[in-house]
Design a protein around this motif. Structure first.
Motif, mmCIF file in Angstrom:
data_model
loop_
_atom_site.group_PDB
_atom_site.id
_atom_site.type_symbol
_atom_site.label_atom_id
_atom_site.label_comp_id
_atom_site.label_asym_id
_atom_site.label_seq_id
_atom_site.Cartn_x
_atom_site.Cartn_y
_atom_site.Cartn_z
ATOM 1 N N GLY A 140 -34.311 24.139 27.343
ATOM 2 C CA GLY A 140 -35.696 24.562 27.520
ATOM 3 C C GLY A 140 -35.859 26.066 27.424
ATOM 4 N N ASN A 141 -36.842 26.582 28.166
ATOM 5 C CA ASN A 141 -37.210 28.004 28.063
ATOM 6 C C ASN A 141 -36.058 28.952 28.357
ATOM 7 N N MET A 142 -35.413 28.737 29.527
ATOM 8 C CA MET A 142 -34.391 29.719 29.939
ATOM 9 C C MET A 142 -33.130 29.600 29.091
ATOM 10 N N ALA A 143 -32.715 28.353 28.780
ATOM 11 C CA ALA A 143 -31.531 28.183 27.927
ATOM 12 C C ALA A 143 -31.799 28.821 26.560
ATOM 13 N N ALA A 198 -27.182 20.278 24.983
ATOM 14 C CA ALA A 198 -27.651 18.903 25.158
ATOM 15 C C ALA A 198 -29.100 18.960 25.610
ATOM 16 N N GLU A 199 -29.968 18.360 24.840
ATOM 17 C CA GLU A 199 -31.408 18.427 25.135
ATOM 18 C C GLU A 199 -32.056 17.119 24.693
ATOM 19 N N PRO A 200 -32.715 16.406 25.645
ATOM 20 C CA PRO A 200 -33.283 15.102 25.287
ATOM 21 C C PRO A 200 -34.542 15.186 24.418
ATOM 22 N N VAL A 206 -38.346 18.043 20.229
ATOM 23 C CA VAL A 206 -39.002 19.298 19.803
ATOM 24 C C VAL A 206 -38.114 20.494 20.160
ATOM 25 N N ASN A 207 -37.668 20.544 21.414
ATOM 26 C CA ASN A 207 -36.782 21.645 21.846
ATOM 27 C C ASN A 207 -35.442 21.594 21.109
ATOM 28 N N ARG A 208 -34.917 20.364 20.965
ATOM 29 C CA ARG A 208 -33.594 20.226 20.331
ATOM 30 C C ARG A 208 -33.641 20.703 18.877
ATOM 31 N N SER A 249 -26.578 14.090 24.146
ATOM 32 C CA SER A 249 -25.624 13.629 25.163
ATOM 33 C C SER A 249 -25.020 14.782 25.962
ATOM 34 N N ASN A 250 -25.281 14.806 27.271
ATOM 35 C CA ASN A 250 -24.703 15.851 28.135
ATOM 36 C C ASN A 250 -23.177 15.760 28.127
ATOM 37 N N VAL A 251 -22.669 14.536 28.148
ATOM 38 C CA VAL A 251 -21.218 14.318 28.193
ATOM 39 C C VAL A 251 -20.563 14.883 26.934
ATOM 40 N N ALA A 311 -28.824 24.095 32.863
ATOM 41 C CA ALA A 311 -30.115 24.757 32.614
ATOM 42 C C ALA A 311 -31.258 23.759 32.649
ATOM 43 N N VAL A 312 -31.121 22.753 33.519
ATOM 44 C CA VAL A 312 -32.213 21.786 33.717
ATOM 45 C C VAL A 312 -33.009 22.191 34.944
ATOM 46 N N LYS A 313 -34.154 21.573 35.145
ATOM 47 C CA LYS A 313 -34.965 21.824 36.342
ATOM 48 C C LYS A 313 -34.149 21.448 37.585
ATOM 49 N N PRO A 314 -34.379 22.138 38.697
ATOM 50 C CA PRO A 314 -33.599 21.847 39.917
ATOM 51 C C PRO A 314 -33.603 20.357 40.291
ATOM 52 N N SER A 370 -24.554 27.481 37.098
ATOM 53 C CA SER A 370 -25.876 26.875 37.296
ATOM 54 C C SER A 370 -26.940 27.955 37.371
ATOM 55 N N ILE A 371 -28.018 27.748 36.594
ATOM 56 C CA ILE A 371 -29.146 28.677 36.692
ATOM 57 C C ILE A 371 -30.308 28.022 37.440
ATOM 58 N N ALA A 372 -30.081 26.825 37.986
ATOM 59 C CA ALA A 372 -31.165 26.086 38.653
ATOM 60 C C ALA A 372 -31.558 26.781 39.953
ATOM 61 N N ALA A 373 -32.829 27.123 40.075
ATOM 62 C CA ALA A 373 -33.307 27.846 41.263
ATOM 63 C C ALA A 373 -33.015 27.042 42.519
ATOM 64 N N GLY A 374 -32.419 27.686 43.495
ATOM 65 C CA GLY A 374 -32.257 27.112 44.826
ATOM 66 C C GLY A 374 -31.069 26.188 45.032
HETATM 67 N N1 LIG Z 1 -37.844 29.887 32.996
HETATM 68 C C1 LIG Z 1 -37.388 30.896 33.721
HETATM 69 O O1 LIG Z 1 -37.922 32.006 33.706
HETATM 70 C C2 LIG Z 1 -36.167 30.709 34.578
HETATM 71 C C3 LIG Z 1 -35.511 31.844 35.106
HETATM 72 C C4 LIG Z 1 -34.373 31.667 35.871
HETATM 73 C C5 LIG Z 1 -33.901 30.389 36.150
HETATM 74 N N2 LIG Z 1 -34.559 29.313 35.664
HETATM 75 C C6 LIG Z 1 -34.029 27.972 35.967
HETATM 76 O O2 LIG Z 1 -33.621 27.408 34.748
HETATM 77 C C7 LIG Z 1 -33.759 26.002 34.801
HETATM 78 C C8 LIG Z 1 -34.509 25.546 33.567
HETATM 79 O O3 LIG Z 1 -35.812 26.135 33.597
HETATM 80 P P1 LIG Z 1 -36.687 26.216 32.281
HETATM 81 O O4 LIG Z 1 -37.845 27.064 32.591
HETATM 82 O O5 LIG Z 1 -35.825 26.538 31.106
HETATM 83 O O6 LIG Z 1 -37.159 24.670 32.212
HETATM 84 P P2 LIG Z 1 -37.493 23.804 30.940
HETATM 85 O O7 LIG Z 1 -38.106 24.660 29.876
HETATM 86 O O8 LIG Z 1 -38.237 22.613 31.429
HETATM 87 O O9 LIG Z 1 -36.052 23.345 30.414
HETATM 88 C C9 LIG Z 1 -35.315 22.306 30.962
HETATM 89 C C10 LIG Z 1 -34.911 21.397 29.815
HETATM 90 O O10 LIG Z 1 -34.012 20.409 30.309
HETATM 91 C C11 LIG Z 1 -34.325 19.197 29.675
HETATM 92 N N3 LIG Z 1 -33.835 18.054 30.437
HETATM 93 C C12 LIG Z 1 -34.521 17.245 31.299
HETATM 94 N N4 LIG Z 1 -33.700 16.274 31.781
HETATM 95 C C13 LIG Z 1 -32.491 16.487 31.227
HETATM 96 C C14 LIG Z 1 -31.257 15.812 31.328
HETATM 97 N N5 LIG Z 1 -31.079 14.756 32.121
HETATM 98 N N6 LIG Z 1 -30.208 16.294 30.618
HETATM 99 C C15 LIG Z 1 -30.350 17.380 29.815
HETATM 100 N N7 LIG Z 1 -31.508 18.054 29.670
HETATM 101 C C16 LIG Z 1 -32.568 17.609 30.371
HETATM 102 C C17 LIG Z 1 -35.829 19.211 29.594
HETATM 103 O O11 LIG Z 1 -36.275 18.277 28.654
HETATM 104 P P3 LIG Z 1 -37.695 17.549 28.920
HETATM 105 O O12 LIG Z 1 -38.740 18.574 28.672
HETATM 106 O O13 LIG Z 1 -37.705 16.416 27.951
HETATM 107 O O14 LIG Z 1 -37.703 17.085 30.363
HETATM 108 C C18 LIG Z 1 -36.117 20.661 29.214
HETATM 109 O O15 LIG Z 1 -36.143 20.827 27.819
HETATM 110 C C19 LIG Z 1 -34.484 25.669 36.104
HETATM 111 O O16 LIG Z 1 -33.595 25.090 36.997
HETATM 112 C C20 LIG Z 1 -35.028 26.997 36.585
HETATM 113 O O17 LIG Z 1 -34.992 27.056 37.995
HETATM 114 C C21 LIG Z 1 -35.667 29.440 34.871
#
Ligand SMILES: NC(=O)c1ccc[n+]([C@@H]2O[C@H](COP(=O)([O-])OP(=O)(O)OC[C@H]3O[C@@H](n4cnc5c(N)ncnc54)[C@H](OP(=O)(O)O)[C@@H]3O)[C@@H](O)[C@H]2O)c1
Length: 280
Positions: free
Chosen positions: A15-18, A38-40, A43-45, A58-60, A72-75, A100-104
């Motif tokens: 997603g955004n951060m990756a 690995a991105e499901p 569009v992002n992939r 596939s994450n594996v 780099a997935v949501k927390p 891990s970059i997942a917040a918290g």
């Molecule tokens: N954005 C920031 O500024 C920022 C800064 C620092 C840290 N972070 C941390 O970075 C993490 C990601 O944030 P983000 O903003 O990049 O979020 P994001 O844009 O939603 O990216 C997360 C990606 O993970 C995918 N995903 C969902 N389930 C998955 C699974 N089971 N296996 C693999 N990929 C999967 C999502 O796909 P779908 O859309 O299909 O669900 C999405 O494309 C978060 O934990 C956040 O706390 C973000």
């Protein structure tokens, strides 16, 4: 431990951060063939595949050969993803370092979730980057589990150094939540400020395109001065503020409406939310 250039890096979630980190790595000439995502979501992939990095659903598969696995997935998704990866590493002799970059989400949870079936936990580093990583101007906080070696820390430092201008290793894990409230979320505060500045100037009659160019360059110029000047921010502020002049009028308005209190409360809200995400 291989160097960053020879390491295989797997991003779980594209997603955004990756994407911002990968963009920074590519502009630093990290080999596309060593970056796996690995991105499901197609569009992002597809966007990432277009940059030349290796993509999969596939994450594996992404994590199978990796030296560093970046979560780099949501927390809210971190547990499922770590459990899936940990189980898949059960037969593996040397486990990858998990970043891990997942917040918290705490080191304790991450190590527990990513444990292999034979009971081994990977070494884990928690990192809080920010999206200016995309333009190699990121700021990152980091904290490592006690089993992380100096070499592994160096590798994470190299990863962060290629996308961040400031990498701060904090003394206590809880401080990463403060880093989240400061620099992790921070770019959004500045973007919101610019949005408001543009709207204010537009309401006062300046064409929007001119207002946008002036506001964005003001933000960049002020940021550059903060980085390059030996003066404190308070001195830089004073240098702009003529006695009883225009800046004074604006700053007085800010303070009269509780600017400091607003910033305190906002940073605390983000910090508290990071801690709360880790407890859920
Ligand atoms: N954005 C920031 O500024 C920022 C800064 C620092 C840290 N972070 C941390 O970075 C993490 C990601 O944030 P983000 O903003 O990049 O979020 P994001 O844009 O939603 O990216 C997360 C990606 O993970 C995918 N995903 C969902 N389930 C998955 C699974 N089971 N296996 C693999 N990929 C999967 C999502 O796909 P779908 O859309 O299909 O669900 C999405 O494309 C978060 O934990 C956040 O706390 C973000």
């Amino acid at each position: 431990m291989p160097s960053l250039q020879s390491s295989k890096l797997a991003f779980i979630g594209g997603g955004n951060m990756a994407s911002a980190i990968i963009g920074g790595l590519l502009s630093n000439n990290v080999a596309k063939s060593n970056i796996f995502v690995a991105e499901p979501w197609d569009v992002n992939r597809n966007k990432l595949a277009a940059t030349g990095v290796q993509t999969t659903t596939s994450n594996v598969e992404a994590g199978a050969q990796a030296d560093l696995v970046i979560i780099a997935v949501k927390p809210q998704v971190a547990q499922t993803v770590c459990e899936e990866l940990g189980a898949s590493w059960s037969g593996r002799e040397r486990l990858p370092v998990v970043v891990s970059i997942a917040a918290g989400i705490t080191l304790g949870s991450l190590q527990e979730w990513a444990r292999t079936k034979d009971g081994r936990a990977p070494h884990v580093v928690r990192v809080m980057p920010n999206t200016p990583a995309l333009v190699a101007e990121g700021a990152s906080g980091a904290f490592a589990s006690s089993d992380v070696t100096a070499e592994e820390k160096e590798l994470v430092n190299a990863l962060l150094g290629s996308v961040s201008k400031a990498t701060e290793w904090v003394e206590k894990e809880e401080l990463l939540d403060v880093v989240t409230g400061l620099s992790g979320s921070g770019p959004a505060y500045f973007f919101a400020m610019v949005e408001h500045l543009v709207a204010s100037a537009t309401a006062l009659g300046l064409p929007q395109d001119q207002a946008t160019r002036l506001a964005t360059q003001t933000c960049l110029g002020a940021g550059k001065m903060l980085v390059e000047s030996s003066d404190e921010p308070s001195q830089l502020r004073k240098n702009v503020t003529s006695p009883n002049g225009t800046t004074h009028a604006a700053l007085q308005t800010f303070e009269g409406l509780g600017f400091k209190d607003i910033v305190d409360k906002a940073v605390k809200a983000a910090t508290d939310r990071a801690a709360e995400l880790g407890k859920k």
